[in-house]
Design a protein around this motif. Structure first.
Motif, PDB file in Angstrom:
ATOM      1  N   THR A   1      -5.554  16.956  -0.588  1.00  0.00           N
ATOM      2  CA  THR A   1      -6.370  16.164  -1.507  1.00  0.00           C
ATOM      3  C   THR A   1      -5.586  15.963  -2.801  1.00  0.00           C
ATOM      4  O   THR A   1      -4.612  16.664  -3.060  1.00  0.00           O
ATOM      5  CB  THR A   1      -7.688  16.872  -1.855  1.00  0.00           C
ATOM      6  OG1 THR A   1      -7.371  18.211  -2.232  1.00  0.00           O
ATOM      7  CG2 THR A   1      -8.657  16.860  -0.705  1.00  0.00           C
ATOM      8  N   GLY A   2      -6.032  15.002  -3.576  1.00  0.00           N
ATOM      9  CA  GLY A   2      -5.478  14.811  -4.916  1.00  0.00           C
ATOM     10  C   GLY A   2      -3.987  14.556  -4.932  1.00  0.00           C
ATOM     11  O   GLY A   2      -3.462  13.797  -4.119  1.00  0.00           O
ATOM     12  N   LEU A   3      -3.302  15.245  -5.842  1.00  0.00           N
ATOM     13  CA  LEU A   3      -1.871  15.032  -6.024  1.00  0.00           C
ATOM     14  C   LEU A   3      -1.092  15.389  -4.760  1.00  0.00           C
ATOM     15  O   LEU A   3      -0.122  14.732  -4.401  1.00  0.00           O
ATOM     16  CB  LEU A   3      -1.366  15.878  -7.205  1.00  0.00           C
ATOM     17  CG  LEU A   3       0.119  15.693  -7.541  1.00  0.00           C
ATOM     18  CD1 LEU A   3       0.382  14.266  -7.980  1.00  0.00           C
ATOM     19  CD2 LEU A   3       0.550  16.661  -8.630  1.00  0.00           C
ATOM     20  N   HIS A   4      -1.563  16.426  -4.056  1.00  0.00           N
ATOM     21  CA  HIS A   4      -0.918  16.837  -2.817  1.00  0.00           C
ATOM     22  C   HIS A   4      -0.871  15.676  -1.834  1.00  0.00           C
ATOM     23  O   HIS A   4       0.164  15.357  -1.257  1.00  0.00           O
ATOM     24  CB  HIS A   4      -1.689  18.023  -2.233  1.00  0.00           C
ATOM     25  CG  HIS A   4      -1.060  18.627  -1.017  1.00  0.00           C
ATOM     26  ND1 HIS A   4      -1.695  19.558  -0.252  1.00  0.00           N
ATOM     27  CD2 HIS A   4       0.144  18.425  -0.435  1.00  0.00           C
ATOM     28  CE1 HIS A   4      -0.909  19.893   0.751  1.00  0.00           C
ATOM     29  NE2 HIS A   4       0.210  19.225   0.666  1.00  0.00           N
TER      30      HIS A   4
ATOM     31  N   ILE B   1       1.946  10.900   0.670  1.00  0.00           N
ATOM     32  CA  ILE B   1       2.143   9.455   0.822  1.00  0.00           C
ATOM     33  C   ILE B   1       3.510   9.066   0.272  1.00  0.00           C
ATOM     34  O   ILE B   1       4.233   8.254   0.869  1.00  0.00           O
ATOM     35  CB  ILE B   1       1.017   8.678   0.114  1.00  0.00           C
ATOM     36  CG1 ILE B   1      -0.325   8.978   0.800  1.00  0.00           C
ATOM     37  CG2 ILE B   1       1.284   7.182   0.141  1.00  0.00           C
ATOM     38  CD1 ILE B   1      -1.516   8.451   0.061  1.00  0.00           C
ATOM     39  N   ALA B   2       3.895   9.692  -0.851  1.00  0.00           N
ATOM     40  CA  ALA B   2       5.201   9.408  -1.431  1.00  0.00           C
ATOM     41  C   ALA B   2       6.318   9.825  -0.467  1.00  0.00           C
ATOM     42  O   ALA B   2       7.348   9.157  -0.361  1.00  0.00           O
ATOM     43  CB  ALA B   2       5.356  10.126  -2.761  1.00  0.00           C
ATOM     44  N   THR B   3       6.083  10.923   0.268  1.00  0.00           N
ATOM     45  CA  THR B   3       7.046  11.316   1.303  1.00  0.00           C
ATOM     46  C   THR B   3       7.201  10.192   2.323  1.00  0.00           C
ATOM     47  O   THR B   3       8.313   9.848   2.734  1.00  0.00           O
ATOM     48  CB  THR B   3       6.566  12.591   2.025  1.00  0.00           C
ATOM     49  OG1 THR B   3       6.167  13.541   1.059  1.00  0.00           O
ATOM     50  CG2 THR B   3       7.647  13.163   2.900  1.00  0.00           C
ATOM     51  N   GLY B   4       6.041   9.630   2.693  1.00  0.00           N
ATOM     52  CA  GLY B   4       6.069   8.495   3.614  1.00  0.00           C
ATOM     53  C   GLY B   4       6.826   7.319   3.026  1.00  0.00           C
ATOM     54  O   GLY B   4       7.554   6.622   3.734  1.00  0.00           O
ATOM     55  N   THR B   5       6.660   7.108   1.718  1.00  0.00           N
ATOM     56  CA  THR B   5       7.373   6.006   1.073  1.00  0.00           C
ATOM     57  C   THR B   5       8.881   6.201   1.169  1.00  0.00           C
ATOM     58  O   THR B   5       9.630   5.262   1.464  1.00  0.00           O
ATOM     59  CB  THR B   5       6.963   5.912  -0.415  1.00  0.00           C
ATOM     60  OG1 THR B   5       5.561   6.057  -0.513  1.00  0.00           O
ATOM     61  CG2 THR B   5       7.388   4.594  -0.997  1.00  0.00           C
ATOM     62  N   VAL B   6       9.322   7.441   0.915  1.00  0.00           N
ATOM     63  CA  VAL B   6      10.754   7.737   1.005  1.00  0.00           C
ATOM     64  C   VAL B   6      11.254   7.455   2.423  1.00  0.00           C
ATOM     65  O   VAL B   6      12.284   6.799   2.627  1.00  0.00           O
ATOM     66  CB  VAL B   6      11.035   9.206   0.621  1.00  0.00           C
ATOM     67  CG1 VAL B   6      12.483   9.567   0.899  1.00  0.00           C
ATOM     68  CG2 VAL B   6      10.705   9.436  -0.835  1.00  0.00           C
ATOM     69  N   LEU B   7      10.473   7.914   3.410  1.00  0.00           N
ATOM     70  CA  LEU B   7      10.832   7.658   4.809  1.00  0.00           C
ATOM     71  C   LEU B   7      10.905   6.160   5.079  1.00  0.00           C
ATOM     72  O   LEU B   7      11.838   5.665   5.734  1.00  0.00           O
ATOM     73  CB  LEU B   7       9.778   8.302   5.710  1.00  0.00           C
ATOM     74  CG  LEU B   7       9.970   8.105   7.204  1.00  0.00           C
ATOM     75  CD1 LEU B   7      11.158   8.904   7.680  1.00  0.00           C
ATOM     76  CD2 LEU B   7       8.727   8.519   7.963  1.00  0.00           C
ATOM     77  N   PHE B   8       9.929   5.433   4.534  1.00  0.00           N
ATOM     78  CA  PHE B   8       9.866   3.983   4.718  1.00  0.00           C
ATOM     79  C   PHE B   8      11.117   3.318   4.152  1.00  0.00           C
ATOM     80  O   PHE B   8      11.698   2.423   4.781  1.00  0.00           O
ATOM     81  CB  PHE B   8       8.606   3.454   4.017  1.00  0.00           C
ATOM     82  CG  PHE B   8       8.314   2.018   4.281  1.00  0.00           C
ATOM     83  CD1 PHE B   8       8.042   1.583   5.557  1.00  0.00           C
ATOM     84  CD2 PHE B   8       8.292   1.101   3.255  1.00  0.00           C
ATOM     85  CE1 PHE B   8       7.752   0.255   5.810  1.00  0.00           C
ATOM     86  CE2 PHE B   8       8.008  -0.228   3.495  1.00  0.00           C
ATOM     87  CZ  PHE B   8       7.743  -0.642   4.770  1.00  0.00           C
TER      88      PHE B   8
ATOM     89  N   PHE C   1       0.813  -1.205   0.000  1.00  0.00           N
ATOM     90  CA  PHE C   1       0.000   0.000   0.000  1.00  0.00           C
ATOM     91  C   PHE C   1       0.854   1.265   0.000  1.00  0.00           C
ATOM     92  O   PHE C   1       0.505   2.246  -0.639  1.00  0.00           O
ATOM     93  CB  PHE C   1      -0.963  -0.004   1.196  1.00  0.00           C
ATOM     94  CG  PHE C   1      -2.244  -0.669   0.868  1.00  0.00           C
ATOM     95  CD1 PHE C   1      -3.320   0.056   0.404  1.00  0.00           C
ATOM     96  CD2 PHE C   1      -2.376  -2.040   0.994  1.00  0.00           C
ATOM     97  CE1 PHE C   1      -4.509  -0.565   0.066  1.00  0.00           C
ATOM     98  CE2 PHE C   1      -3.549  -2.681   0.659  1.00  0.00           C
ATOM     99  CZ  PHE C   1      -4.616  -1.949   0.198  1.00  0.00           C
ATOM    100  N   LEU C   2       1.964   1.224   0.703  1.00  0.00           N
ATOM    101  CA  LEU C   2       2.801   2.431   0.726  1.00  0.00           C
ATOM    102  C   LEU C   2       3.413   2.686  -0.639  1.00  0.00           C
ATOM    103  O   LEU C   2       3.430   3.823  -1.124  1.00  0.00           O
ATOM    104  CB  LEU C   2       3.896   2.285   1.778  1.00  0.00           C
ATOM    105  CG  LEU C   2       3.548   2.860   3.134  1.00  0.00           C
ATOM    106  CD1 LEU C   2       4.713   2.715   4.079  1.00  0.00           C
ATOM    107  CD2 LEU C   2       3.164   4.326   3.030  1.00  0.00           C
ATOM    108  N   PHE C   3       3.913   1.617  -1.273  1.00  0.00           N
ATOM    109  CA  PHE C   3       4.544   1.834  -2.572  1.00  0.00           C
ATOM    110  C   PHE C   3       3.504   2.155  -3.629  1.00  0.00           C
ATOM    111  O   PHE C   3       3.701   3.049  -4.456  1.00  0.00           O
ATOM    112  CB  PHE C   3       5.397   0.625  -2.959  1.00  0.00           C
ATOM    113  CG  PHE C   3       6.712   0.599  -2.235  1.00  0.00           C
ATOM    114  CD1 PHE C   3       7.713   1.504  -2.567  1.00  0.00           C
ATOM    115  CD2 PHE C   3       6.945  -0.290  -1.205  1.00  0.00           C
ATOM    116  CE1 PHE C   3       8.918   1.505  -1.878  1.00  0.00           C
ATOM    117  CE2 PHE C   3       8.142  -0.295  -0.510  1.00  0.00           C
ATOM    118  CZ  PHE C   3       9.131   0.609  -0.852  1.00  0.00           C
ATOM    119  N   ALA C   4       2.371   1.439  -3.576  1.00  0.00           N
ATOM    120  CA  ALA C   4       1.325   1.711  -4.558  1.00  0.00           C
ATOM    121  C   ALA C   4       0.759   3.115  -4.365  1.00  0.00           C
ATOM    122  O   ALA C   4       0.416   3.801  -5.325  1.00  0.00           O
ATOM    123  CB  ALA C   4       0.214   0.674  -4.436  1.00  0.00           C
ATOM    124  N   GLY C   5       0.683   3.552  -3.087  1.00  0.00           N
ATOM    125  CA  GLY C   5       0.155   4.881  -2.818  1.00  0.00           C
ATOM    126  C   GLY C   5       1.118   5.975  -3.240  1.00  0.00           C
ATOM    127  O   GLY C   5       0.703   7.057  -3.657  1.00  0.00           O
ATOM    128  N   GLY C   6       2.403   5.709  -3.101  1.00  0.00           N
ATOM    129  CA  GLY C   6       3.383   6.752  -3.414  1.00  0.00           C
ATOM    130  C   GLY C   6       3.788   6.788  -4.869  1.00  0.00           C
ATOM    131  O   GLY C   6       4.203   7.821  -5.375  1.00  0.00           O
TER     132      GLY C   6
END
Lengths: 300, 299
Positions: free
Chosen positions: A241-244, A249-256, A22-27
């Motif tokens: 919302t949206g791209l923001h 979430i992509a920020t979270g992916t980088v952290l992950f 979910f994190l990678f798909a979300g980011g």
């Protein structure tokens, strides 16, 4: 029943897999839409203008974590040495639970404490707003202290007593034996503790967001404000919302990804430390056997 | 008796007097510096711990008032009672999910899995990974999956499931340690008397390991109480007592975050901080007692 137990045990595997997916798909969509390099190495974060560069936050996270290491690691290792080699038992019975208590205090309480105590102190001493790298480093150093103390102390206690005694017998003082024999011998365990502390510092959210100032800029000095990756997520997730939102979430992916790298290096280190210990024990056992045989021979 | 008489300072062998320690320190300046550093950092660490605890208790406890425990939250009274009750609901529900799964996993790992099993090392690896993931990532995950994909909005249930995944590794690890510390003699004795595997596990091993497992559960309660980053975007910051799993329900920590974030009341934030600290204090004492009992039991 065995199958039920097995299924339960597999839930932790399932959780990790699902979290990863979910994190990678979300980011992923955000990263492709913004562009991999623009996202990771872009220097302006202005969601209203459609600019999503998180380099300032990556740098911010690294600075704050480095600061926490500078503050927390020497203090933690020395405090662990105190607990393992100096502390009288009566004091130990108070200090050890106190350190454990430090580990249990919620991060929100730490953040609050820093906001009402450390921020005004830094503001008074160095000027500025008081919120920034220095404040965050001091607090995070304090927060990773119990991790480093705990792991280092158990690494020191796991050493065979003969190391210390041998150094002492060769004429080294108590201090020299500890610092030049025991600490080098326990270094992989201590290092594992430090890495664990780094993982905690880089993932810390609630305490940091209150005291780091949170401007997405490149810091120019130790008292200038920073925004960490974690702070970015927690601050804007509520209304994005949206791209923001996808960018967050992509920020979270980088952290992950950062955390994963840290975790993997931690478990590699721990495994090598464990293996070393096992080899040592094996050797000792062999030697003991040799002794026993010799003794038996003498007796005969 | 005789040996003792021959060696006059029997008890003081291997012990050094302060004076002799001091002499050796003075002789070697490096040792002196190192000694000072060690003591200094211990004093700093201990001082900081003491200062944090004392500061929050001294500032927070006086700000507690009866008003803060009224049934309904308003911006005037900043009542923490709804948040407190939500926290208790959250603890109970999370434990109901996480504890059986955690204990069963540990039983599989310790009692059933064969040594060198590939699956076991995979489970260990994922448990370790899970315990290293920071709470904000759990929060994000819970938000994506439960709040968005399942469409539950900010709800108690989303928070509970997120937290259950989060405390799972803690429960697995502590239970595993507790089970491992039960001597094999117990199991062999039980088998010898004709009990089966399952009966042995549930009637002999689990009761002997109970204090250790309980200590782990108590620690898990501590994490749930202190958690805020994982909950802000899963269970939200609802200020009413949750009546259904789909209600948004802020726990005490989230409530405190909200107080500070919106700048509602500094006094109330102090009070909540003190309450949280007291909670952590009690939890640490209980888990410490349980751990000691476990050690005594299996020695």
């Amino acid at each position: 029943m065995k199958v039920l137990f097995l299924l339960c045990a597999c839930i932790s595997i399932l959780s990790v897999v699902v979290i990863c997916i979910f994190l990678f798909a979300g980011g992923f969509p955000a990263i492709t839409e913004i562009g991999f390099f623009e996202f990771l190495f872009g220097t302006t974060w202005r969601p209203t203008a459609g600019q999503y560069g998180i380099l300032t936050m990556i740098v911010g996270s690294i600075y704050v974590t480095a600061g926490a290491i500078i503050v927390g690691v020497p203090l933690g290792i020395l405090a662990a040495v105190f607990l393992a080699y100096y502390c009288p038992p009566a004091l130990y019975r108070i200090l050890k639970p106190a350190v454990e208590l430090l580990a249990g205090i919620p991060s929100i309480v730490y953040g609050f404490f820093a906001l009402v105590v450390i921020v005004p102190a830094v503001r008074g001493l160095f000027g500025g707003s008081g919120m920034g790298i220095l404040t965050a480093s001091l607090l995070l150093g304090l927060m990773i202290l119990p991790t480093i103390v705990g792991v280092s102390e158990s690494a020191l206690r796991a050493l065979p007593k003969s190391y210390y005694e041998g150094a002492l017998a060769l004429g080294a003082t108590h201090e020299k034996s500890i610092f030049f024999t025991c600490i080098p011998a326990a270094k992989s365990g201590i290092f594992a503790g430090v890495i664990l502390g780094v993982g905690r510092a880089i993932g810390e959210t609630m305490a940091v967001v209150m005291i780091a100032g949170n401007s997405p800029i490149f810091p120019s000095s130790v008292i200038s404000q920073v925004r960490t990756l974690t702070a970015n997520v927690i601050m804007e997730m509520g209304y994005a919302t949206g791209l923001h939102k996808e960018a967050l979430i992509a920020t979270g992916t980088v952290l992950f990804v950062f955390i994963m790298i840290i975790n993997i290096s931690f478990s590699l280190l721990k495994n090598s430390a464990d293996r070393k210990e096992r080899r040592k024990k094996k050797k000792e056992r062999k030697q003991m056997k040799v002794h026993a045989v010799k003794k038996g021979g003498d007796a005969a | 008796m005789k040996v003792r008489a021959q060696i006059p300072n029997y008890a003081t062998i291997n012990k050094r007097t302060l004076a002799s320690r001091w002499r050796s320190l003075v002789k070697s300046p490096l040792s002196l510096i190192l000694f000072c550093l060690v003591v200094l950092s211990a004093v700093i660490a201990a001082g900081m711990i003491l200062f944090i605890i004392a500061y929050i208790l001294v500032m927070g406890l006086p700000s507690l008032s009866l008003e803060m425990f009224s049934w309904k939250f308003t911006t005037e009274n900043c009542s923490m009672l709804p948040a407190l009750i939500n926290t208790l609901i959250m603890i109970a529900a999370t434990l109901i999910i996480a504890v059986p799964i955690g204990i069963f996993s540990a039983i599989y790992l310790v009692e059933y899995a064969k040594k060198g099993n590939r699956l076991v090392s995979l489970i260990r690896l994922t448990t370790e990974t899970l315990s290293g993931i920071p709470s904000i990532i759990f929060g994000l995950f819970g938000n994506i999956l439960f709040v968005e994909a399942f469409g539950w909005r900010y709800s108690l249930l989303a928070g509970i499931l997120t937290l259950a995944i989060m405390v799972l590794p803690l429960i697995i690890r502590t239970t595993e340690e507790a089970l491992l510390s039960v001597p094999d003699l117990y199991r062999e004795g039980s088998f010898g008397l004709g009990a089966g595997k399952l009966r042995t596990v549930f009637r002999i091993v689990l009761p002997s390991a109970a204090p250790g497992i309980l200590a782990g559960i108590v620690l898990a309660i501590g994490r749930i109480v202190g958690e805020s980053a994982a909950l802000v975007f899963t269970s939200g910051s609802g200020t009413r007592i949750a009546t259904s799993p789909m209600d948004s329900a802020g726990t005490l920590s989230v409530f405190m975050y909200m107080l500070m974030d919106e700048g509602l009341s500094m006094d109330a934030a102090y009070a909540v901080a003190a309450v949280l600290l007291v909670f952590v204090f009690v939890i640490n004492i209980i888990s410490g007692l349980l751990t000691r009992r476990m050690e005594k039991k299996t020695r």
